[in-house]
Design a protein around this motif. Structure first.
Motif, PDB file in Angstrom:
ATOM      1  N   ASP A 197       0.842  -1.198   0.000  1.00  0.00           N
ATOM      2  CA  ASP A 197       0.000   0.000   0.000  1.00  0.00           C
ATOM      3  C   ASP A 197       0.876   1.248   0.000  1.00  0.00           C
ATOM      4  O   ASP A 197       2.111   1.164   0.032  1.00  0.00           O
ATOM      5  N   VAL A 198       0.220   2.404  -0.046  1.00  0.00           N
ATOM      6  CA  VAL A 198       0.947   3.673  -0.136  1.00  0.00           C
ATOM      7  C   VAL A 198       1.787   3.920   1.112  1.00  0.00           C
ATOM      8  O   VAL A 198       2.847   4.554   1.048  1.00  0.00           O
ATOM      9  N   LEU A 199       1.347   3.409   2.255  1.00  0.00           N
ATOM     10  CA  LEU A 199       2.109   3.587   3.492  1.00  0.00           C
ATOM     11  C   LEU A 199       3.465   2.882   3.390  1.00  0.00           C
ATOM     12  O   LEU A 199       4.491   3.432   3.784  1.00  0.00           O
ATOM     13  N   SER A 200       3.452   1.673   2.831  1.00  0.00           N
ATOM     14  CA  SER A 200       4.704   0.941   2.649  1.00  0.00           C
ATOM     15  C   SER A 200       5.621   1.658   1.665  1.00  0.00           C
ATOM     16  O   SER A 200       6.848   1.733   1.867  1.00  0.00           O
ATOM     17  N   GLN A 201       5.038   2.201   0.595  1.00  0.00           N
ATOM     18  CA  GLN A 201       5.847   2.925  -0.384  1.00  0.00           C
ATOM     19  C   GLN A 201       6.524   4.137   0.262  1.00  0.00           C
ATOM     20  O   GLN A 201       7.724   4.361   0.086  1.00  0.00           O
ATOM     21  N   ASN A 202       5.749   4.910   1.023  1.00  0.00           N
ATOM     22  CA  ASN A 202       6.305   6.083   1.696  1.00  0.00           C
ATOM     23  C   ASN A 202       7.363   5.692   2.717  1.00  0.00           C
ATOM     24  O   ASN A 202       8.414   6.342   2.820  1.00  0.00           O
ATOM     25  N   ALA A 203       7.069   4.638   3.484  1.00  0.00           N
ATOM     26  CA  ALA A 203       8.016   4.205   4.513  1.00  0.00           C
ATOM     27  C   ALA A 203       9.346   3.786   3.895  1.00  0.00           C
ATOM     28  O   ALA A 203      10.423   4.177   4.381  1.00  0.00           O
TER      29      ALA A 203
END
Length: 245
Positions: A197-203
């Protein structure tokens, strides 16, 4: 009194409300509303509380509290806020309502109001309430991009929270990242990429920068590669792929 609320509902609805005095009718409606509330029949509970919450009687304050609580649970935040503010000076409910008011300001994205209203509440908060209040203050400063001011509240949250969600780990890691505390940031951001998800991408993207600052280019390259594999934020994908290359 025996907590047989379904039986109580049956008999209270049989009663002729017109046969009672004003105070007795208020008592009947409150106990009816509370019985509905305790068996999770929220709509009729709300209607019963609504009838007496604005009429002067001994049950108006508790009726206001439960009506506001129902409104809060149904995401009718403006209505809930109005009710809770009305109870701010009530002897019984004044200790409870600041928690709800802080949450409502946060959920309404009124972050300036959160950081103005909530910090004094944290000083006297119960162990049960303290972690969440500290978190919403810290996240409000994060949303306002005042990352340095977020640190003490984030650390208070870490001291008192029983466990952290992925979102919590991202919030804590990003605040540390923005304060150039890269070792601490890595510890929390590494826990985030468990789903696609986008959270993993940002992290992964911010992890990579932490690794660069810590002079670990091997891990940075790996994190940039992971961030570039996702298509949720195309600008991050492009920049991550460039940095990977």
């Amino acid at each position: 009194r025996e907590k047989k609320y379904k039986d109580a509902i049956y008999w209270l609805t049989q009663a002729d409300k017109g046969a009672f005095s004003k105070e007795q009718r208020a008592e009947l409606l409150f106990k009816l509303g509370y019985s509905y509330f305790m068996v999770n029949e929220i709509e009729p509970a709300g209607r019963a509380f609504f009838e007496i919450k604005d009429i002067k009687n001994r049950y108006s304050s508790p009726a206001t509290y439960y009506y506001s609580h129902i409104s809060y649970s149904q995401q009718n935040y403006a209505t809930a806020l109005k009710g809770f503010e009305k109870l701010s000076n009530d002897v019984t409910f004044a200790p409870l309502v600041p928690y709800y008011i802080s949450q409502i300001f946060f959920l309404q994205k009124q972050y300036e109001k959160v950081v103005e209203y909530a910090p004094p509440i944290l000083e006297n908060a119960s162990p049960k309430r303290a972690p969440e209040i500290a978190r919403i203050i810290g996240e409000s400063f994060y949303r306002l991009k005042e990352y340095e001011k977020a640190i003490p509240y984030i650390e208070k949250f870490l001291e008192t929270a029983p466990s952290l969600t992925r979102e919590d780990n991202y919030l804590v890691g990003f605040v540390y990242y923005r304060n150039s505390k890269f070792d601490e940031a890595v510890k929390y951001l590494e826990r985030v990429p468990t789903e696609e998800d986008v959270l993993s991408q940002n992290a992964n993207y911010h992890l990579a920068d932490c690794y660069i600052k810590l002079n670990d280019k091997g891990k940075a390259r790996q994190a940039f590669a992971m961030a570039s594999n996702y298509n949720f934020d195309m600008s991050i994908k492009e920049d991550a792929l460039f940095n990977f290359a």
